[in-house]
Design a protein around this motif. Structure first.
Motif, PDB file in Angstrom:
ATOM      1  N   ILE A   1      47.101  44.953  39.435  1.00 20.20           N
ATOM      2  CA  ILE A   1      45.916  43.869  39.778  1.00 20.20           C
ATOM      3  C   ILE A   1      44.979  44.156  38.751  1.00 20.20           C
ATOM      4  CG2 ILE A   1      44.004  43.439  41.503  1.00 20.20           C
ATOM      5  CD1 ILE A   1      46.261  44.428  43.904  1.00 20.20           C
ATOM      6  N   ARG A   2      44.490  45.323  38.425  1.00 21.66           N
ATOM      7  CA  ARG A   2      43.549  45.409  37.547  1.00 21.66           C
ATOM      8  C   ARG A   2      43.862  44.859  36.024  1.00 21.66           C
ATOM      9  NH1 ARG A   2      43.124  51.031  34.519  1.00 21.66           N
ATOM     10  NH2 ARG A   2      44.989  50.242  33.850  1.00 21.66           N
ATOM     11  N   SER A   3      45.392  44.838  35.745  1.00 20.45           N
ATOM     12  CA  SER A   3      45.689  44.423  34.318  1.00 20.45           C
ATOM     13  C   SER A   3      45.601  42.831  34.678  1.00 20.45           C
ATOM     14  CB  SER A   3      47.125  44.714  34.280  1.00 20.45           C
ATOM     15  OG  SER A   3      47.034  46.177  33.856  1.00 20.45           O
ATOM     16  N   LEU A   4      46.044  42.451  35.617  1.00 21.38           N
ATOM     17  CA  LEU A   4      45.762  41.042  35.818  1.00 21.38           C
ATOM     18  C   LEU A   4      44.338  40.284  35.770  1.00 21.38           C
ATOM     19  CD1 LEU A   4      48.494  40.093  38.320  1.00 21.38           C
ATOM     20  CD2 LEU A   4      48.734  39.657  35.977  1.00 21.38           C
ATOM     21  N   ARG A   5      43.732  40.934  36.441  1.00 17.69           N
ATOM     22  CA  ARG A   5      42.112  40.793  36.328  1.00 17.69           C
ATOM     23  C   ARG A   5      41.537  40.888  35.116  1.00 17.69           C
ATOM     24  NH1 ARG A   5      39.751  37.297  39.018  1.00 17.69           N
ATOM     25  NH2 ARG A   5      37.720  38.380  39.215  1.00 17.69           N
ATOM     26  N   SER A   6      41.952  41.691  34.285  1.00 16.57           N
ATOM     27  CA  SER A   6      40.854  42.180  33.217  1.00 16.57           C
ATOM     28  C   SER A   6      41.639  41.087  32.157  1.00 16.57           C
ATOM     29  CB  SER A   6      41.377  43.606  32.409  1.00 16.57           C
ATOM     30  OG  SER A   6      43.037  43.584  32.083  1.00 16.57           O
ATOM     31  N   ALA A   7      42.712  40.186  32.308  1.00 15.29           N
ATOM     32  CA  ALA A   7      43.208  39.313  31.734  1.00 15.29           C
ATOM     33  C   ALA A   7      42.699  38.112  32.085  1.00 15.29           C
ATOM     34  CB  ALA A   7      44.831  39.129  31.517  1.00 15.29           C
ATOM     35  N   HIS A   8      41.725  38.029  32.925  1.00 16.16           N
ATOM     36  CA  HIS A   8      41.053  36.759  33.585  1.00 16.16           C
ATOM     37  C   HIS A   8      42.143  35.796  34.501  1.00 16.16           C
ATOM     38  CE1 HIS A   8      37.904  37.921  30.728  1.00 16.16           C
ATOM     39  NE2 HIS A   8      38.583  37.769  29.966  1.00 16.16           N
ATOM     40  N   TYR A   9      43.125  36.712  35.181  1.00 17.07           N
ATOM     41  CA  TYR A   9      43.810  35.592  36.142  1.00 17.07           C
ATOM     42  C   TYR A   9      42.767  35.853  37.516  1.00 17.07           C
ATOM     43  CZ  TYR A   9      47.946  35.593  33.398  1.00 17.07           C
ATOM     44  OH  TYR A   9      49.023  35.162  32.390  1.00 17.07           O
ATOM     45  N   SER A  10      42.789  34.691  38.159  1.00 14.52           N
ATOM     46  CA  SER A  10      41.971  34.520  39.344  1.00 14.52           C
ATOM     47  C   SER A  10      42.696  35.288  40.552  1.00 14.52           C
ATOM     48  CB  SER A  10      41.992  33.157  39.893  1.00 14.52           C
ATOM     49  OG  SER A  10      42.969  32.509  40.362  1.00 14.52           O
ATOM     50  N   ILE A  11      41.813  35.644  41.654  1.00 16.08           N
ATOM     51  CA  ILE A  11      42.330  36.321  42.789  1.00 16.08           C
ATOM     52  C   ILE A  11      43.307  35.194  43.391  1.00 16.08           C
ATOM     53  CG2 ILE A  11      41.568  36.840  45.053  1.00 16.08           C
ATOM     54  CD1 ILE A  11      40.457  38.791  43.105  1.00 16.08           C
ATOM     55  N   ASN A  12      42.939  34.067  43.447  1.00 15.10           N
ATOM     56  CA  ASN A  12      44.081  33.145  44.018  1.00 15.10           C
ATOM     57  C   ASN A  12      45.392  33.153  43.466  1.00 15.10           C
ATOM     58  OD1 ASN A  12      42.725  32.144  45.860  1.00 15.10           O
ATOM     59  ND2 ASN A  12      42.048  30.400  45.027  1.00 15.10           N
ATOM     60  N   ALA A  13      45.433  33.261  41.984  1.00 13.78           N
ATOM     61  CA  ALA A  13      46.728  33.283  41.219  1.00 13.78           C
ATOM     62  C   ALA A  13      47.396  34.752  41.443  1.00 13.78           C
ATOM     63  CB  ALA A  13      46.334  33.166  39.652  1.00 13.78           C
ATOM     64  N   ILE A  14      46.644  35.680  41.492  1.00 12.86           N
ATOM     65  CA  ILE A  14      47.256  37.199  41.696  1.00 12.86           C
ATOM     66  C   ILE A  14      47.899  37.034  43.455  1.00 12.86           C
ATOM     67  CG2 ILE A  14      46.962  39.778  41.763  1.00 12.86           C
ATOM     68  CD1 ILE A  14      44.596  39.154  39.736  1.00 12.86           C
ATOM     69  N   LEU A  15      47.095  36.696  44.219  1.00 11.77           N
ATOM     70  CA  LEU A  15      47.321  36.499  45.454  1.00 11.77           C
ATOM     71  C   LEU A  15      48.902  35.713  45.568  1.00 11.77           C
ATOM     72  CD1 LEU A  15      46.908  37.263  48.381  1.00 11.77           C
ATOM     73  CD2 LEU A  15      45.492  35.531  48.620  1.00 11.77           C
ATOM     74  N   ARG A  16      48.794  34.789  44.852  1.00 13.75           N
ATOM     75  CA  ARG A  16      50.001  33.907  44.867  1.00 13.75           C
ATOM     76  C   ARG A  16      51.385  34.527  44.474  1.00 13.75           C
ATOM     77  NH1 ARG A  16      49.187  30.184  40.632  1.00 13.75           N
ATOM     78  NH2 ARG A  16      47.317  29.710  41.725  1.00 13.75           N
ATOM     79  N   LEU A  17      50.940  35.260  43.390  1.00  9.16           N
ATOM     80  CA  LEU A  17      52.134  36.239  42.778  1.00  9.16           C
ATOM     81  C   LEU A  17      52.537  37.304  43.575  1.00  9.16           C
ATOM     82  CD1 LEU A  17      53.800  36.937  40.350  1.00  9.16           C
ATOM     83  CD2 LEU A  17      51.889  38.558  39.718  1.00  9.16           C
ATOM     84  N   LEU A  18      51.845  38.024  44.134  1.00 12.55           N
ATOM     85  CA  LEU A  18      52.061  39.134  45.215  1.00 12.55           C
ATOM     86  C   LEU A  18      52.689  38.668  46.334  1.00 12.55           C
ATOM     87  CD1 LEU A  18      48.721  41.286  44.883  1.00 12.55           C
ATOM     88  CD2 LEU A  18      51.234  41.833  44.165  1.00 12.55           C
ATOM     89  N   ARG A  19      52.402  37.494  46.775  1.00  9.01           N
ATOM     90  CA  ARG A  19      52.979  36.713  48.090  1.00  9.01           C
ATOM     91  C   ARG A  19      54.584  36.357  47.671  1.00  9.01           C
ATOM     92  NH1 ARG A  19      48.230  32.973  50.403  1.00  9.01           N
ATOM     93  NH2 ARG A  19      47.078  34.679  51.665  1.00  9.01           N
ATOM     94  N   ARG A  20      54.783  36.262  46.290  1.00  8.22           N
ATOM     95  CA  ARG A  20      56.105  35.600  46.130  1.00  8.22           C
ATOM     96  C   ARG A  20      56.850  36.484  45.120  1.00  8.22           C
ATOM     97  NH1 ARG A  20      54.931  29.751  43.580  1.00  8.22           N
ATOM     98  NH2 ARG A  20      56.965  29.584  43.589  1.00  8.22           N
ATOM     99  N   ILE A  21      56.338  37.702  44.858  1.00 11.87           N
ATOM    100  CA  ILE A  21      57.154  38.553  44.068  1.00 11.87           C
ATOM    101  C   ILE A  21      58.207  39.156  44.486  1.00 11.87           C
ATOM    102  CG2 ILE A  21      56.180  40.840  44.868  1.00 11.87           C
ATOM    103  CD1 ILE A  21      55.851  39.599  41.016  1.00 11.87           C
ATOM    104  N   GLN A  22      58.588  39.078  45.510  1.00  9.07           N
ATOM    105  CA  GLN A  22      59.993  39.626  46.019  1.00  9.07           C
ATOM    106  C   GLN A  22      61.129  38.745  45.882  1.00  9.07           C
ATOM    107  OE1 GLN A  22      60.341  42.539  46.626  1.00  9.07           O
ATOM    108  NE2 GLN A  22      58.048  42.925  46.477  1.00  9.07           N
ATOM    109  N   GLN A  23      60.794  37.480  45.405  1.00 10.38           N
ATOM    110  CA  GLN A  23      61.650  36.434  45.159  1.00 10.38           C
ATOM    111  C   GLN A  23      62.777  36.812  44.083  1.00 10.38           C
ATOM    112  OE1 GLN A  23      59.744  33.016  43.610  1.00 10.38           O
ATOM    113  NE2 GLN A  23      59.202  32.382  45.611  1.00 10.38           N
ATOM    114  N   PRO A  24      64.073  36.619  44.112  1.00 13.12           N
ATOM    115  CA  PRO A  24      65.095  37.097  43.066  1.00 13.12           C
ATOM    116  C   PRO A  24      64.727  36.498  41.862  1.00 13.12           C
ATOM    117  CG  PRO A  24      66.196  36.138  45.057  1.00 13.12           C
ATOM    118  CD  PRO A  24      64.746  35.610  45.336  1.00 13.12           C
ATOM    119  N   SER A  25      64.648  37.513  40.769  1.00 14.70           N
ATOM    120  CA  SER A  25      64.265  36.997  39.523  1.00 14.70           C
ATOM    121  C   SER A  25      62.730  36.233  39.410  1.00 14.70           C
ATOM    122  CB  SER A  25      65.284  36.447  38.961  1.00 14.70           C
ATOM    123  OG  SER A  25      66.539  37.194  38.706  1.00 14.70           O
TER     124      SER A  25
END
Length: 245
Positions: free
Chosen positions: A171-195
């Motif tokens: 999360i820290r790496s993504l925030r330091s690269a200026h990704y938004s909270i919404n974008a990171i939350l979206r990723l974490l919710r869908r990260i368990q998808q195959p590939s």
């Protein structure tokens, strides 16, 4: 020579925006006729084209917007050589930001491939903040926004294990690269998808997101800004080359 409505139509702006740009110094002072009507020159038209091109993308993270304004101000003073130099610097910064954003996705990929064996080490919020060089309030804010769920002991106290520590590092790496909270939350919710396509997920808002900002699709916004900066550089290079003849 152009009237306000005519020059606005040529660059795709509202006439009021053209007047505001003059007030802000984005274009040179505009002479008036005896009846008070503004009369714009080809120099004003060029200045407006530069402003319109640079402001097509509403990217605002960090001081990117400030750098774009500095270019437009230089054009407003008819210092096109300086504007060209500033645009080269601006473009370099945008490309750095984009590469930084891509690097952050590599941290996510590494996290997904790592052994998920649970360690017996546990930490307090203050300790994980110290390890990640962030403040405890930042960690608390990420928890409030749903980026991470932290297990609790029987007494209600939160305890962070190695799994939580690594997730916070991502999360820290993504925030330091200026990704938004919404974008990171979206990723974490869908990260368990195959590939999972990490970059696509980070840059593609879902229909459930009512309000979408440019940093909710950071990679796309940066690429758009890079393209606009290159177009601006072409305009300015042509202008400065012509002036030197």
């Amino acid at each position: 020579m152009y009237k306000t409505k005519e020059i606005a139509a040529l660059v795709g702006l509202h006439p009021n925006t053209v007047r505001i740009y003059e007030e802000w110094g984005f274009i040179s002072p505009v002479p008036r006729q005896a009846n008070g009507y503004r009369i714009y020159s080809n120099t004003h038209l060029f200045q407006l084209k530069v402003a319109r091109t640079l402001f097509r993308c509403e990217i605002v993270q960090g001081d990117i917007r400030k750098k774009a304004r500095e270019i437009v101000y230089a054009c407003g003073k008819e210092d096109f050589t300086k504007a060209e130099q500033l645009t080269i610097y601006y473009l370099t910064n945008l490309e750095h930001e984009y590469n930084h954003a891509l690097s952050a996705t590599k941290v996510v990929e590494k996290w997904l491939k790592e052994d998920s064996t649970v360690s017996s080490c546990t930490y307090s919020r203050k300790e994980v903040a110290l390890l990640l060089d962030i403040t405890p309030e930042t960690v608390r804010n990420w928890e409030r926004n749903g980026l991470i769920t932290v297990p609790r002991l029987y007494n209600g106290k939160r305890v962070y294990g190695e799994r939580e520590l690594e997730q916070l590092r991502v999360i820290r790496s993504l925030r330091s690269a200026h990704y938004s909270i919404n974008a990171i939350l979206r990723l974490l919710r869908r990260i368990q998808q195959p590939s999972p396509d990490i970059i696509a997920i980070l840059n593609t808002p879902t229909d459930e997101e009512d309000i979408v900002s440019v940093t909710d699709q950071l990679g796309k916004s940066l690429l758009d800004a890079i393209a606009d900066a290159k177009d601006t550089l072409d305009l300015l290079h042509e202008k400065t080359t012509f002036q030197k003849r």
